[in-house]
Design a protein around this motif. Structure first.
Motif, PDB file in Angstrom:
ATOM      1  N   SER A  14      31.340 -38.822 -20.476  1.00  0.00           N
ATOM      2  CA  SER A  14      32.233 -39.603 -21.318  1.00  0.00           C
ATOM      3  C   SER A  14      32.579 -38.722 -22.511  1.00  0.00           C
ATOM      4  O   SER A  14      31.779 -37.904 -22.962  1.00  0.00           O
ATOM      5  CB  SER A  14      31.603 -40.930 -21.757  1.00  0.00           C
ATOM      6  N   ASP A  32      34.268 -38.212 -26.426  1.00  0.00           N
ATOM      7  CA  ASP A  32      34.535 -38.799 -27.735  1.00  0.00           C
ATOM      8  C   ASP A  32      35.300 -37.759 -28.545  1.00  0.00           C
ATOM      9  O   ASP A  32      34.775 -36.676 -28.826  1.00  0.00           O
ATOM     10  CB  ASP A  32      33.212 -39.154 -28.425  1.00  0.00           C
ATOM     11  N   ASP A  37      30.000 -37.384 -25.036  1.00  0.00           N
ATOM     12  CA  ASP A  37      29.178 -38.463 -25.542  1.00  0.00           C
ATOM     13  C   ASP A  37      27.965 -38.676 -24.641  1.00  0.00           C
ATOM     14  O   ASP A  37      26.847 -38.733 -25.116  1.00  0.00           O
ATOM     15  CB  ASP A  37      30.013 -39.747 -25.642  1.00  0.00           C
ATOM     16  N   THR A  39      32.223 -48.846 -21.253  1.00  0.00           N
ATOM     17  CA  THR A  39      32.436 -48.246 -22.568  1.00  0.00           C
ATOM     18  C   THR A  39      33.926 -48.163 -22.852  1.00  0.00           C
ATOM     19  O   THR A  39      34.743 -48.211 -21.926  1.00  0.00           O
ATOM     20  CB  THR A  39      31.799 -46.831 -22.639  1.00  0.00           C
ATOM     21  N   LEU A  75      35.086 -45.466 -24.125  1.00  0.00           N
ATOM     22  CA  LEU A  75      35.367 -44.044 -23.952  1.00  0.00           C
ATOM     23  C   LEU A  75      35.805 -43.767 -22.517  1.00  0.00           C
ATOM     24  O   LEU A  75      35.469 -44.507 -21.599  1.00  0.00           O
ATOM     25  CB  LEU A  75      34.134 -43.206 -24.291  1.00  0.00           C
ATOM     26  N   THR A  76      36.543 -42.680 -22.332  1.00  0.00           N
ATOM     27  CA  THR A  76      37.018 -42.301 -21.005  1.00  0.00           C
ATOM     28  C   THR A  76      35.974 -41.449 -20.291  1.00  0.00           C
ATOM     29  O   THR A  76      35.391 -40.553 -20.892  1.00  0.00           O
ATOM     30  CB  THR A  76      38.346 -41.518 -21.126  1.00  0.00           C
TER      31      THR A  76
END
Length: 177
Positions: free
Chosen positions: A114, A116, A126, A71, A73-74
């Motif tokens: 994750s 967002d 997320d 993804t 995202l982190t």
């Protein structure tokens, strides 16, 4: 492909955080109760704390093993008890109380999320995953699960004791002869 857990029976069947002295169930209840500020009408989970700030030992998870879906995202990981006193804010006593540095199973469970970030500065979880270490460095792919927003909401509606009562598998007693 990571299996999604939708309800308490799904969680119980995975045996995540079990048996004693593992801390995963206490960690998951704490996360749902304290880290998720609220769940929106659209099922989005607003974070009470920004994992990027390192509270409770949250730190970036690089997904080098491709444990989780790729993804933009982190990912952040939380739950390492061996260094719980080295970061801002502490995990609660109920999460840490069974930790023993001489018992590896007492520090095997983790939550990975994750994040967002919204334009207005809000932080949203997320996705939420639970996993366990297979050894000191690696995670067990077969014991990694996606936690649905519905399950997080179910957990948030329960007191800790009720949650534990519903998900812990009681050991069978040996029959006396």
């Amino acid at each position: 492909m990571v299996t999604t857990l939708e309800d308490l029976s799904d969680l119980r069947n995975t045996r995540f955080g079990q048996p004693y002295p593992r801390h995963g169930l206490s960690l998951l209840w704490w996360f749902a109760d304290d880290c998720v500020d609220r769940i929106s009408n659209r099922g989005r989970m607003m974070a009470r704390y920004d994992p990027e700030d390192g509270y409770f030992g949250f730190h970036e998870f690089h997904n080098a093993e491709d444990l989780l879906p790729d993804t933009d995202l982190t990912y952040y990981e939380v739950g390492n008890l061996s260094n719980h006193h080295h970061h801002l804010g502490s995990l609660p006593h109920d999460v840490c109380k069974n930790y023993d540095s001489d018992v590896p199973d007492s520090n095997t469970d983790r939550i990975i999320v994750s994040i967002d970030s919204a334009q207005n500065g809000d932080i949203w979880f997320d996705e939420v995953y639970v996993t366990e270490h297979s050894d000191e460095d690696d995670f067990n792919e077969m014991c990694t699960y996606h936690i649905s927003q519905d399950l997080i909401e179910l957990i948030r509606d329960l007191e800790w004791r009720d949650f534990i009562r519903q998900v812990v598998i009681k050991p069978r007693r040996r029959r006396r002869r």
